[in-house]
Enzyme design. Structure first.
Site, PDB file in Angstrom:
ATOM      1  N   SER A 151       0.869  -1.187   0.000  1.00  0.00           N
ATOM      2  CA  SER A 151       0.000   0.000   0.000  1.00  0.00           C
ATOM      3  C   SER A 151       0.896   1.224   0.000  1.00  0.00           C
ATOM      4  O   SER A 151       2.067   1.147   0.413  1.00  0.00           O
ATOM      5  CB  SER A 151      -0.864  -0.001   1.272  1.00  0.00           C
ATOM      6  OG  SER A 151      -1.426   1.269   1.506  1.00  0.00           O
ATOM      7  N   TYR A 166      -2.769  -0.888  10.200  1.00  0.00           N
ATOM      8  CA  TYR A 166      -2.657  -1.174   8.763  1.00  0.00           C
ATOM      9  C   TYR A 166      -1.322  -0.644   8.230  1.00  0.00           C
ATOM     10  O   TYR A 166      -0.593  -1.335   7.507  1.00  0.00           O
ATOM     11  CB  TYR A 166      -3.839  -0.512   8.048  1.00  0.00           C
ATOM     12  CG  TYR A 166      -3.919  -0.778   6.574  1.00  0.00           C
ATOM     13  CD1 TYR A 166      -4.434  -1.977   6.087  1.00  0.00           C
ATOM     14  CD2 TYR A 166      -3.494   0.177   5.646  1.00  0.00           C
ATOM     15  CE1 TYR A 166      -4.513  -2.220   4.727  1.00  0.00           C
ATOM     16  CE2 TYR A 166      -3.570  -0.055   4.285  1.00  0.00           C
ATOM     17  CZ  TYR A 166      -4.083  -1.254   3.826  1.00  0.00           C
ATOM     18  OH  TYR A 166      -4.162  -1.489   2.470  1.00  0.00           O
TER      19      TYR A 166
HETATM   20  N1  LIG Z   1      -8.533  -0.969  -2.372  1.00  0.00           N
HETATM   21  C1  LIG Z   1      -7.521  -0.170  -2.134  1.00  0.00           C
HETATM   22  O1  LIG Z   1      -7.621   1.039  -2.334  1.00  0.00           O
HETATM   23  C2  LIG Z   1      -6.223  -0.719  -1.618  1.00  0.00           C
HETATM   24  C3  LIG Z   1      -5.159   0.189  -1.473  1.00  0.00           C
HETATM   25  C4  LIG Z   1      -3.946  -0.299  -1.016  1.00  0.00           C
HETATM   26  C5  LIG Z   1      -3.786  -1.622  -0.724  1.00  0.00           C
HETATM   27  N2  LIG Z   1      -4.840  -2.472  -0.858  1.00  0.00           N
HETATM   28  C6  LIG Z   1      -4.618  -3.878  -0.533  1.00  0.00           C
HETATM   29  O2  LIG Z   1      -5.136  -4.696  -1.536  1.00  0.00           O
HETATM   30  C7  LIG Z   1      -5.494  -5.954  -0.997  1.00  0.00           C
HETATM   31  C8  LIG Z   1      -6.897  -6.327  -1.456  1.00  0.00           C
HETATM   32  O3  LIG Z   1      -7.822  -5.430  -0.876  1.00  0.00           O
HETATM   33  P1  LIG Z   1      -9.161  -4.935  -1.593  1.00  0.00           P
HETATM   34  O4  LIG Z   1      -9.107  -3.473  -1.629  1.00  0.00           O
HETATM   35  O5  LIG Z   1      -9.374  -5.697  -2.846  1.00  0.00           O
HETATM   36  O6  LIG Z   1     -10.236  -5.303  -0.491  1.00  0.00           O
HETATM   37  P2  LIG Z   1     -11.327  -6.456  -0.401  1.00  0.00           P
HETATM   38  O7  LIG Z   1     -12.235  -6.410  -1.555  1.00  0.00           O
HETATM   39  O8  LIG Z   1     -11.889  -6.315   0.962  1.00  0.00           O
HETATM   40  O9  LIG Z   1     -10.459  -7.774  -0.512  1.00  0.00           O
HETATM   41  C9  LIG Z   1      -9.823  -8.381   0.556  1.00  0.00           C
HETATM   42  C10 LIG Z   1      -9.629  -9.831   0.179  1.00  0.00           C
HETATM   43  O10 LIG Z   1      -8.908 -10.494   1.220  1.00  0.00           O
HETATM   44  C11 LIG Z   1      -9.601 -11.680   1.563  1.00  0.00           C
HETATM   45  N3  LIG Z   1      -9.389 -11.988   2.977  1.00  0.00           N
HETATM   46  C12 LIG Z   1      -9.611 -11.176   4.036  1.00  0.00           C
HETATM   47  N4  LIG Z   1      -9.343 -11.829   5.179  1.00  0.00           N
HETATM   48  C13 LIG Z   1      -8.969 -13.091   4.816  1.00  0.00           C
HETATM   49  C14 LIG Z   1      -8.580 -14.244   5.541  1.00  0.00           C
HETATM   50  N5  LIG Z   1      -8.547 -14.257   6.876  1.00  0.00           N
HETATM   51  N6  LIG Z   1      -8.264 -15.369   4.866  1.00  0.00           N
HETATM   52  C15 LIG Z   1      -8.305 -15.388   3.511  1.00  0.00           C
HETATM   53  N7  LIG Z   1      -8.650 -14.319   2.773  1.00  0.00           N
HETATM   54  C16 LIG Z   1      -8.986 -13.189   3.420  1.00  0.00           C
HETATM   55  C17 LIG Z   1     -11.066 -11.375   1.283  1.00  0.00           C
HETATM   56  O11 LIG Z   1     -11.787 -12.562   0.994  1.00  0.00           O
HETATM   57  P3  LIG Z   1     -12.785 -13.330   1.986  1.00  0.00           P
HETATM   58  O12 LIG Z   1     -13.528 -12.282   2.763  1.00  0.00           O
HETATM   59  O13 LIG Z   1     -13.628 -14.120   1.069  1.00  0.00           O
HETATM   60  O14 LIG Z   1     -11.898 -14.168   2.832  1.00  0.00           O
HETATM   61  C18 LIG Z   1     -10.961 -10.544   0.021  1.00  0.00           C
HETATM   62  O15 LIG Z   1     -10.905 -11.381  -1.112  1.00  0.00           O
HETATM   63  C19 LIG Z   1      -5.338  -5.828   0.516  1.00  0.00           C
HETATM   64  O16 LIG Z   1      -4.121  -6.373   0.933  1.00  0.00           O
HETATM   65  C20 LIG Z   1      -5.328  -4.323   0.726  1.00  0.00           C
HETATM   66  O17 LIG Z   1      -4.629  -3.958   1.897  1.00  0.00           O
HETATM   67  C21 LIG Z   1      -6.054  -2.053  -1.281  1.00  0.00           C
END
Ligand SMILES: NC(=O)c1ccc[n+]([C@@H]2O[C@H](COP(=O)([O-])OP(=O)(O)OC[C@H]3O[C@@H](n4cnc5c(N)ncnc54)[C@H](OP(=O)(O)O)[C@@H]3O)[C@@H](O)[C@H]2O)c1
Length: 261
Positions: A151, A166
């Protein structure tokens, strides 16, 4: 070789075997989409099986194949089962995309110890354990690749109060990436991280639906808009392909210029 074949060879992932965690929604689903479209065979991992199966149905006719595995990565014993799944369903693992993550909001002075631990355990410790478990498969690959989804808050503090756990976890993930690059290069594995700014997903929904906060976050972004998941997935494709063979231990911001301030 004509130009099309040349580029296909450099940027394609034909026959490469990839684990993508957190593939049931948001960025992870798009990362799986681009890899399967580029010819990779993907094991999509997350807790919500039905969401993974919906993604698998959607991607049936792409160049590569997709397999699903429901697993909770906050459980260490479950993490240890993933290499076996990759061996059974894909026949190995060349690419590990460590994308699953979580966030909680609480100010430093108010945060409960277990909430801090839950974020660091999934965003950092589980990523280390997963890579450790997959290491024997990755080192057997001709070109092992680890891509950790960090991130912009792995490179600097959050502009929103309450994201310290985070921020700590993602700074740690950047450190883990660099350590993996240094220690595992001799095994033919490269490790890089991607540092996204704000992309509309379930994780960012509350922040981006809040007009005041959303305006503030756009103001911090030189391009003045949030990213689209596909714009992140193309960076992933580069880091997983032959094209990035000498790119190692880096953090690639995909952030509309956020970290350029
Ligand atoms: N969106 C942004 O702006 C952004 C910015 C910077 C970094 N990121 C990073 O990108 C990554 C994906 O995030 P996202 O934005 O796509 O959010 P998201 O839609 O909430 O995705 C999170 C994913 O992680 C999985 N997950 C959560 N806890 C888990 C567990 N205990 N075991 C297995 N899987 C788990 C969830 O699936 P289940 O609930 O089905 O388990 C979901 O598929 C994260 O690492 C986040 O920190 C996102």
């Amino acid at each position: 070789m004509n130009s099309k074949d040349y580029l296909h060879d450099l940027f394609g992932c034909q026959g490469r075997k990839a684990i993508v965690t957190g593939a049931s929604s948001g960025l992870g689903a798009e990362l799986a989409r681009v890899l399967v479209s580029a010819g990779a065979d993907v094991l999509a991992v997350a807790r919500r099986q039905e969401r993974l199966e919906a993604l698998a149905n959607e991607l049936q006719d792409r160049a590569g194949t997709i397999h699903v595995h429901a697993a909770d990565l906050s459980d260490n014993a479950t993490i240890d089962t993933l290499p076996e799944q990759a061996r059974e369903q894909l026949g190995g693992c060349d690419i590990l995309v460590a994308n699953a993550g979580t966030a909680t909001r609480a100010r430093l002075e108010d945060m409960a110890e277990q909430d801090f631990a839950a974020v660091v355990d999934l965003n950092l410790k589980a990523q280390w354990l997963l890579a450790k478990a997959c290491f024997p498969l990755l080192r057997q690959s001709e070109a092992g690749r680890i891509v950790n989804i960090a991130s912009i808050y792995g490179l600097g503090a959050s502009v929103i109060n309450g994201l310290s756990a985070y921020t700590v976890s993602k700074h740690g993930l950047v450190g883990l990436t660099r350590s993996q690059a240094v220690e595992w290069s001799r095994h033919g594995i490269t490790a890089n991280a991607i540092a996204p700014s704000y992309f509309p997903t379930e994780m960012t929904e509350t922040a981006l639906d809040n007009e005041k906060m959303s305006t503030r976050l756009r103001t911090f972004t030189p391009q003045g808009r949030f990213g689209q998941p596909t714009e992140l997935a193309t960076a992933l494709l580069f880091l997983c392909s032959k094209a990035s063979g000498y790119v190692n231990g880096t953090v690639v911001p995909v952030d509309g210029g956020w970290t350029a301030w």
